[in-house]
Write an enzyme that holds these catalytic residues in place. Structure first.
Site, short mmCIF file in Angstrom:
data_model
loop_
_atom_site.label_atom_id
_atom_site.label_comp_id
_atom_site.label_asym_id
_atom_site.label_seq_id
_atom_site.Cartn_x
_atom_site.Cartn_y
_atom_site.Cartn_z
N ARG A 88 56.38 42.70 23.66
CA ARG A 88 57.68 42.95 23.02
C ARG A 88 58.72 42.96 24.13
O ARG A 88 58.64 43.74 25.08
CB ARG A 88 57.68 44.31 22.30
CG ARG A 88 59.09 44.78 21.94
CD ARG A 88 59.10 45.96 21.02
NE ARG A 88 58.69 45.55 19.69
CZ ARG A 88 58.88 46.28 18.59
NH1 ARG A 88 59.47 47.46 18.67
NH2 ARG A 88 58.49 45.84 17.42
N GLN A 147 56.12 40.98 11.97
CA GLN A 147 56.66 41.77 10.87
C GLN A 147 56.68 40.96 9.57
O GLN A 147 56.30 41.46 8.50
CB GLN A 147 58.09 42.23 11.21
CG GLN A 147 58.75 43.03 10.10
CD GLN A 147 58.05 44.35 9.86
OE1 GLN A 147 57.87 45.12 10.79
NE2 GLN A 147 57.66 44.62 8.62
N ASP A 158 67.74 45.66 7.06
CA ASP A 158 67.25 46.18 8.34
C ASP A 158 68.38 47.00 8.95
O ASP A 158 69.53 46.96 8.47
CB ASP A 158 66.85 45.00 9.26
CG ASP A 158 66.06 45.45 10.49
OD1 ASP A 158 65.67 46.64 10.56
OD2 ASP A 158 65.82 44.61 11.37
N CYS A 166 61.77 46.82 7.40
CA CYS A 166 60.67 46.82 8.39
C CYS A 166 60.52 48.16 9.09
O CYS A 166 59.49 48.40 9.71
CB CYS A 166 60.88 45.70 9.39
SG CYS A 166 62.29 45.93 10.48
N1 CP Z 1 59.16 47.25 12.52
C1 CP Z 1 58.81 47.46 13.82
O1 CP Z 1 58.59 46.53 14.60
O2 CP Z 1 58.68 48.77 14.16
P1 CP Z 1 58.56 49.33 15.64
O3 CP Z 1 59.87 49.02 16.35
O4 CP Z 1 58.35 50.81 15.47
O5 CP Z 1 57.42 48.65 16.33
#
Ligand code: CP
Length: 308
Positions: free
Chosen positions: A107, A137, A225, A266
Site C-alpha cells: 500500500r 476493495q 467513500d 469501503c
Molecule cells: N477499505 C480499506 O482499504 O480499509 P483500510 O484503509 O482500513 O485498509
C-alpha cells in the site's frame, strides 16, 4: 506467477475466476472459527510481505488473516521503518525482498512506486491501494453485490461524492464485469477521463450526472467513500466538505434508488458526512459484508498470483 496491479490490466476471465474462487473459499469456511486453517492450504511454506506506507485496518488484517488461513506466514512492514523510507530505491527493495518472500503486497502513495516494485521484483506484487486505484476493495465489492443480488453485469451502479482511487477501480470493474456506472459529484472532483473512457471502451454506460437525485434514479447499487482521502491535504478538508455536502448519501437519496438497491462504503467512514448513519446501518447497507469479503477476495487474488 502474476502480479495483481489493477482491475483494468487483468483479464475479465481471470477476474471472474477470482470471484468464484473467493465464493468457494468463503463457503468452505462456513461456521468455522476465524482462526481455523483452511482444509486446502495452498500457501503452506510461503512467506508474504505486507508493506504499508499509509495507515490501514481492513487491508492489513484481512491480508494477514487470509495468508494464515491458507497455511502461509506474513511479515507486516511499515514503509517508514524500512530503508525504503530512508532513501533506498524501490528497485533495490524489490530485488532484496524477492530473495526472502514469495509474494509482496504494498500500500503506497504513487502508482509509480507500485509499478517499479512489480518491475524489479521476481515474485508477484499486489496493489493494496495507491493514490490512483484500490483494486482489492472492488473485487470484494463485486463479490458482495453478487452474493446478495446475483450477477452484477447489466446493473446500474452510482458513485456519489469524490471521484477518487476507489471510484477509479469501480470504473475499471464496470468495464471488466459489464455494469453501468454513473458518477455524481462536483466537477472539480470528477474521476479521471481515462478511467471513464476505459469503461466506455468496453461497451458499458459510464457517465457523469451532476444532480445526485437524477443520478441515483433506478440505481441497483449506491456507493460512496470518504470526502478526504489519505493523500489529500488537511487544508482541503473544508473546501471538499462544502463541495461534497450535496452528494451525501442519506435516506432521501437512497429512496430514489430501486427498492432493493444496496449501499456500499469501503470504510473507514466519517458517519454523517459522506453517508448518514441511518443509511450505513439501514436495510440497504452491506458495508460489513464488504469488509469481510476483503478477506475472501484477497485469498483468491493471492492464489491467482501464485498459480495455486
Ligand atoms: N477499505 C480499506 O482499504 O480499509 P483500510 O484503509 O482500513 O485498509
Amino acid at each position: 506467477m502474476t502480479s495483481f496491479l489493477d482491475i483494468h490490466t487483468t483479464s475479465p476471465e481471470d477476474l471472474r475466476k477470482m470471484i468464484d474462487s473467493a465464493r468457494a473459499m468463503k463457503d468452505a469456511r462456513n461456521g468455522r472459527p476465524k482462526g481455523a486453517l483452511d482444509d486446502d492450504r495452498p500457501l503452506a511454506g510461503h512467506m508474504v510481505a505486507l508493506i504499508f506506507e499509509k495507515p490501514s485496518t481492513r487491508t492489513r488484517v484481512s491480508f494477514d488473516v487470509g495468508v494464515r488461513q491458507m497455511g502461509g506466514q506474513t511479515m507486516v512492514l511499515s514503509g517508514k521503518e524500512m530503508q525504503l523510507g530512508h532513501g533506498e530505491t524501490i528497485a533495490d527493495t524489490a530485488r532484496v525482498l524477492s530473495r526472502y518472500v514469495d509474494l509482496i503486497m504494498i500500500r503506497t502513495f504513487e502508482e509509480a512506486t507500485l509499478q517499479e516494485m512489480a518491475e524489479y521484483a521476481s515474485v508477484p506484487v499486489i496493489n493494496g491501494l495507491t493514490n490512483r486505484t484500490h483494486p482489492c476493495q472492488i473485487m470484494a465489492d463485486v463479490m458482495t453485490y453478487e452474493e446478495h443480488r446475483g450477477p452484477i453485469a447489466g446493473k446500474k451502479v452510482v458513485w456519489s461524492g469524490d471521484g477518487n482511487n476507489v471510484c477509479a477501480s469501480f470504473l475499471h470493474a464496470a468495464g471488466q464485469f459489464g455494469f453501468d456506472l454513473t458518477f455524481t459529484g462536483p466537477p472539480t472532483l470528477d474521476p479521471e477521463a481515462e478511467w471513464i473512457n476505459f469503461a466506455r471502451s468496453k461497451g458499458v454506460d459510464a457517465r457523469i450526472e451532476r444532480d445526485p437525485y437524477k443520478a441515483v434514479d433506478g440505481a441497483d447499487l449506491v456507493v460512496t467513500d470518504t470526502w478526504v482521502s489519505m493523500h489529500d491535504p488537511e487544508s482541503a478538508k473544508e473546501r471538499r466538505h462544502n463541495q461534497l455536502r450535496p452528494y451525501q448519501v442519506n435516506e432521501d437519496l437512497m429512496a430514489r434508488a430501486k427498492p432493493d438497491a444496496l449501499f456500499m462504503h469501503c470504510l473507514p467512514a466519517h458517519r454523517n458526512d459522506e453517508a448518514t448513519s441511518a443509511v450505513m446501518d439501514g436495510p440497504h447497507s452491506v458495508i460489513f459484508d464488504e469488509a469481510e469479503n476483503r478477506l475472501h477476495a484477497q485469498k483468491a487474488i493471492m492464489r491467482w498470483c501464485l498459480g495455486k
